[in-house]
Design an enzyme around this catalytic site. Structure first.
Site, PDB file in Angstrom:
ATOM      1  N   SER A  47       0.812  -1.221   0.000  1.00 49.72           N
ATOM      2  CA  SER A  47       0.000   0.000   0.000  1.00 49.72           C
ATOM      3  C   SER A  47       0.846   1.273   0.000  1.00 49.72           C
ATOM      4  CB  SER A  47      -0.954   0.011   1.190  1.00 49.72           C
ATOM      5  OG  SER A  47      -0.225  -0.038   2.397  1.00 49.72           O
ATOM      6  N   ASP A  76      -3.426   6.772  11.794  1.00 50.26           N
ATOM      7  CA  ASP A  76      -2.621   6.081  10.798  1.00 50.26           C
ATOM      8  C   ASP A  76      -1.285   6.817  10.668  1.00 50.26           C
ATOM      9  OD1 ASP A  76      -1.372   5.150   8.527  1.00 50.26           O
ATOM     10  OD2 ASP A  76      -3.137   5.304   7.222  1.00 50.26           O
ATOM     11  N   HIS A 104       0.854   5.359   6.481  1.00 50.46           N
ATOM     12  CA  HIS A 104       0.713   5.901   5.126  1.00 50.46           C
ATOM     13  C   HIS A 104       1.017   7.398   5.112  1.00 50.46           C
ATOM     14  CE1 HIS A 104      -1.787   2.198   5.309  1.00 50.46           C
ATOM     15  NE2 HIS A 104      -1.139   1.987   4.183  1.00 50.46           N
TER      16      HIS A 104
END
Ligand SMILES: *[C@@H]1O[C@H](CO)[C@@H](O)[C@H](O)[C@H]1NC(C)=O
Ligand SMILES: *[C@@H]1O[C@H](CO)[C@@H](O)[C@H](O)[C@H]1NC(C)=O
Ligand SMILES: *[C@@H]1O[C@H](CO)[C@@H](O)[C@H](O)[C@H]1NC(C)=O
Ligand SMILES: *[C@@H]1O[C@H](CO)[C@@H](O)[C@H](O)[C@H]1NC(C)=O
Ligand SMILES: *[C@@H]1O[C@H](CO)[C@@H](O)[C@H](O)[C@H]1NC(C)=O
Ligand SMILES: *[C@@H]1O[C@H](CO)[C@@H](O)[C@H](O)[C@H]1NC(C)=O
Ligand SMILES: *[C@@H]1O[C@H](CO)[C@@H](O)[C@H](O)[C@H]1NC(C)=O
Length: 446
Positions: free
Chosen positions: A184, A425, A428
């Site tokens: 990702s 998060d 990312h």
């Protein structure tokens, strides 16, 4: 600073692992979403996607309860039994010896530098203008109030990066396929690349295929594609379905990249990454010649080394550097513990608004033994693979993660809401942001 993290953590602590699972799970939902969005947009279903789709439909008829064997690994595969990894290697010996000493360098190291605040020349695009933006990365849209994270330019010590120019990049890509292969984080870099490139292509001259193991952006006028292939562990694994991943028991086939490499053959520029998927404890190995479904369990570093070696074997026998360019993007740092950059604090990347200024700062999320292992392998492939060493530059960017400002698909408990860092998060990266610079480096090196 580097020494400090050296001996300790080869594994992430449990809490980080749990957190990590949580983030990966939320990606699952995101991907479904992505699929829906792009289904609508799909104007030109292409052969590869159709083929993959058929393959998927076909295998779904027949995989209930399938045991891992020399056949196909999928998310339903299980090991019949598990023994300890016996330490065998799969590096093809001949090229291992040929450690040619090249004397490159007096050129500037573009990976060593600092972040300079610059709200004139960056960001290079608007979050809301990019039709390919992911809800996982669109931080402003999801309420991030401070926007300074978009305004940092990377300034190498001793030279300048080539200025980004989308038209010039398309000229380099004319008639070519550029493919990002990985997890990702790599997908984030691919989306960044689409956002950097798409504005100069008229709406009726570009298209994107639905989410599949391979997603393809096509620019007609240039006869060029910018693609993303989901291959989080590089080699064949039971996590190769981009939507339904297996996280509890990761099984890899350490001696086969075939499932993915069949697509690499006809690609002109390949950009690989792999790191975080190895960082969740032991990995099971199921060798191709294993008939009884017996897996070996290996430490993550050993398992990753096996996968990288198999990848290196493929590069060595399939890449002609005058025809194909290959890049490897080093590990993307996480910012899970604010005490590492600000001792005495208890948080993570949540509420961080500026980069770390301490030159050479290195956090526990970036594993040095992994870096050394990757360094050894790519060094042997020097004439065929270039490293995009993003780790140090991205270490500084504790402010660059979505934290709570992204779409979360599962609802949050009152306890979580009361403590935002608990669901932040910090893995990312927001876009526009740090991955744009990784792409600028790619542009610079092409
Ligand atoms: C289903 O699996 C069996 C054995 O695993 C195989 O022989 C058969 O060809 C498969 N059928 C389909 C439709 O894939
Ligand atoms: C850029 O930043 C400076 C200093 O913070 C500020 O005074 C100026 O208004 C900003 N310009 C824009 C276009 O945001
Ligand atoms: C982004 O959008 C704003 C307002 O819509 C506009 O003023 C600005 O110029 C845009 N920036 C870029 C880089 O396109
Ligand atoms: C970008 O590149 C194109 C083609 O190489 C060139 O014509 C153009 O002037 C460049 N734009 C800028 C702003 O440098
Ligand atoms: C488009 O690019 C592909 C390679 O990606 C090449 O095989 C094909 O001949 C090109 N077509 C045209 C019309 O240039
Ligand atoms: C699992 O192990 C048993 C006993 O060793 C063996 O009979 C069986 O064939 C194995 N199954 C597979 C799928 O390899
Ligand atoms: C990347 O850069 C770091 C220093 O910033 C260095 O320690 C590491 O060896 C480099 N990795 C590779 C694979 O070149």
């Amino acid at each position: 600073m580097i020494q400090r993290w050296h001996k300790k953590k080869t594994q992430l602590p449990l809490i980080a692992i749990l957190f990590f699972l949580f983030i990966l799970c939320s990606i699952f939902y995101n991907e479904r979403r992505f699929q829906q969005i792009h289904h609508k947009e799909n104007r030109k279903p292409n052969d590869i996607a159709t083929r993959n789709h058929l393959k998927k439909t076909f295998s779904s008829l027949n995989r209930t309860g399938s045991k891992a064997s020399a056949g196909i690994l999928d998310r339903f595969s299980t090991c019949n039994s598990t023994v300890k990894y016996d330490g065998r290697s799969n590096l093809n010996a001949p090229w291992l010896q040929s450690d040619e000493q090249e004397n490159t360098k007096d050129s500037c190291n573009v990976f060593s530098g600092r972040w300079v605040f610059d709200n004139i020349s960056v960001p290079l695009y608007n979050e809301s203008d990019c039709p390919y933006m992911s809800d996982q990365l669109a931080c402003h849209k999801h309420g991030r109030p401070d926007l300074m994270y978009q305004n940092w330019r990377w300034q190498p010590h001793g030279c300048d990066l080539k200025r980004w120019n989308a038209t010039e990049m398309w000229d380099k890509l004319r008639g070519k396929r550029l493919m990002f292969v990985g997890d990702s984080l790599n997908r984030g870099q691919w989306i960044s690349m689409l956002c950097l490139l798409e504005s100069v292509i008229p709406a009726n001259k570009k298209s994107i295929t639905p989410n599949a193991p391979l997603t393809i952006f096509r620019a007609e006028e240039y006869n060029a594609t910018v693609e993303f292939q989901w291959a989080p562990l590089i080699v064949e694994s039971n996590s190769d379905d981009p939507v339904n991943h297996r996280l509890d028991e990761r099984i890899i086939r350490p001696d086969s990249v075939l499932r993915h490499a069949s697509e690499w053959d006809h690609v002109d520029i390949l950009v690989f990454n792999s790191y975080l998927w190895w960082r969740q404890g032991p990995v099971k190995l199921l060798w191709s010649n294993e008939k009884n479904g017996v897996c070996e369990e290996a430490e993550s570093l050993d398992a990753m080394e096996l996968a990288m070696s198999e990848w290196a074997n493929w590069i060595e026998s399939n890449v002609d550097p005058s025809k194909k360019k290959v890049f490897f993007v080093t590990m993307s740092p996480t910012h899970l513990w604010s005490r590492e950059w600000e001792p005495g604090t208890e948080g993570n990347c949540y509420n961080e608004k500026t980069p770390i200024e301490d030159e050479g700062y290195w956090g526990s999320g970036s594993d040095l033994p992994t870096m050394r292992m990757v360094g050894n392998i790519v060094n042997k492939l020097r004439s065929k693979v270039s490293v995009i060493n993003i780790t140090q530059m991205s270490e500084y960017r504790k402010d660059g993660h979505p934290s709570i400002y992204r779409k979360f698909w599962e609802s949050r408990s009152p306890e979580q809401l009361a403590n935002p860092s608990s669901y932040s998060d910090c893995i990312h990266w927001c876009l526009p942001g740090v991955p744009d610079v990784w792409n600028q480096l790619l542009f610079h090196l092409l």
